[in-house]
Design an enzyme around this catalytic site. Sequence first.
Site, PDB file in Angstrom:
ATOM      1  N   HIS A 182      -6.105  -6.002   2.856  1.00  0.00           N
ATOM      2  CA  HIS A 182      -5.155  -4.922   3.091  1.00  0.00           C
ATOM      3  C   HIS A 182      -4.747  -4.890   4.553  1.00  0.00           C
ATOM      4  O   HIS A 182      -5.596  -4.733   5.438  1.00  0.00           O
ATOM      5  CB  HIS A 182      -5.779  -3.579   2.700  1.00  0.00           C
ATOM      6  N   CYS A 213       0.854  -1.191   0.000  1.00  0.00           N
ATOM      7  CA  CYS A 213       0.000   0.000   0.000  1.00  0.00           C
ATOM      8  C   CYS A 213       0.890   1.241   0.000  1.00  0.00           C
ATOM      9  O   CYS A 213       1.756   1.388   0.871  1.00  0.00           O
ATOM     10  CB  CYS A 213      -0.890  -0.030   1.235  1.00  0.00           C
ATOM     11  N   GLU A 214       0.682   2.105  -0.968  1.00  0.00           N
ATOM     12  CA  GLU A 214       1.527   3.297  -1.045  1.00  0.00           C
ATOM     13  C   GLU A 214       1.211   4.321   0.039  1.00  0.00           C
ATOM     14  O   GLU A 214       1.996   5.231   0.278  1.00  0.00           O
ATOM     15  CB  GLU A 214       1.445   3.943  -2.431  1.00  0.00           C
ATOM     16  N   HIS A 215       0.094   4.164   0.720  1.00  0.00           N
ATOM     17  CA  HIS A 215      -0.263   5.112   1.787  1.00  0.00           C
ATOM     18  C   HIS A 215       0.402   4.778   3.119  1.00  0.00           C
ATOM     19  O   HIS A 215       0.685   5.677   3.903  1.00  0.00           O
ATOM     20  CB  HIS A 215      -1.778   5.150   1.983  1.00  0.00           C
ATOM     21  N   HIS A 216       0.628   3.487   3.393  1.00  0.00           N
ATOM     22  CA  HIS A 216       1.169   3.076   4.691  1.00  0.00           C
ATOM     23  C   HIS A 216       2.405   2.189   4.584  1.00  0.00           C
ATOM     24  O   HIS A 216       3.003   1.841   5.590  1.00  0.00           O
ATOM     25  CB  HIS A 216       0.102   2.332   5.503  1.00  0.00           C
ATOM     26  N   GLN A 270      -4.707  -0.767  -5.067  1.00  0.00           N
ATOM     27  CA  GLN A 270      -5.409  -1.868  -5.727  1.00  0.00           C
ATOM     28  C   GLN A 270      -6.151  -1.384  -6.962  1.00  0.00           C
ATOM     29  O   GLN A 270      -6.144  -2.046  -7.998  1.00  0.00           O
ATOM     30  CB  GLN A 270      -6.369  -2.536  -4.747  1.00  0.00           C
ATOM     31  N   CYS A 309      -3.301  -2.587   6.041  1.00  0.00           N
ATOM     32  CA  CYS A 309      -3.564  -1.277   6.635  1.00  0.00           C
ATOM     33  C   CYS A 309      -4.955  -1.244   7.269  1.00  0.00           C
ATOM     34  O   CYS A 309      -5.223  -0.411   8.133  1.00  0.00           O
ATOM     35  CB  CYS A 309      -3.396  -0.150   5.623  1.00  0.00           C
TER      36      CYS A 309
END
Length: 189
Positions: free
Chosen positions: A148, A78-81, A120, A150
Amino acid sequence: MEKIDYEKIEKAVTMILEAVGEDPDREGLIETPKRVAKMYAEMFEGIGKDPKDYFKTVFNENHDEVVIVKDIAFHSMCEHHLVPFFGHAHVAYIPRDGVVAGLSKLARAVETTARRPQLQERITSTVADSIMEMLNPLGVYVIIEAEHMCMTMRGIKKPGAKTVTAVARGIYEHDDVKRSEILSLIKMS
């Protein structure tokens, strides 16, 4: 992908360990920065690669019915976390004029697209768009189901929750019968 800067990753991991109150010099953590750098090089090996490259070689088999490869296992970050998400992709297309790609190429496109900091939704559309552009099929349908971390390990903390994304291109965008056919084929064991 440009050369991985292992030393920079190792320094960053050491700093993270120190920042959370750990001793990076204790026995269990001494080699952790090196292991993480090697892991990141592997997990992010899709950076700079184009999934369209897998569809440069095609075959004319005079096949004009659906081709589907389902349950393609993948993992991504995940590019956010920067925590993993993983699941299965289902890729289907209807060839135009009998032009098909090797079956493994569908799985390779998923794998390459997933092996970078990612969303995704972007994996789903990138795979579909790559097939549409390179094979010019009548239609493409890509579905991805993933869990996920996250959502499992932090935040809402709901293990087992799955996210499903789908992208329809070409004939699948407007033909409910064709779309239903694909969905029923994917559900088959």
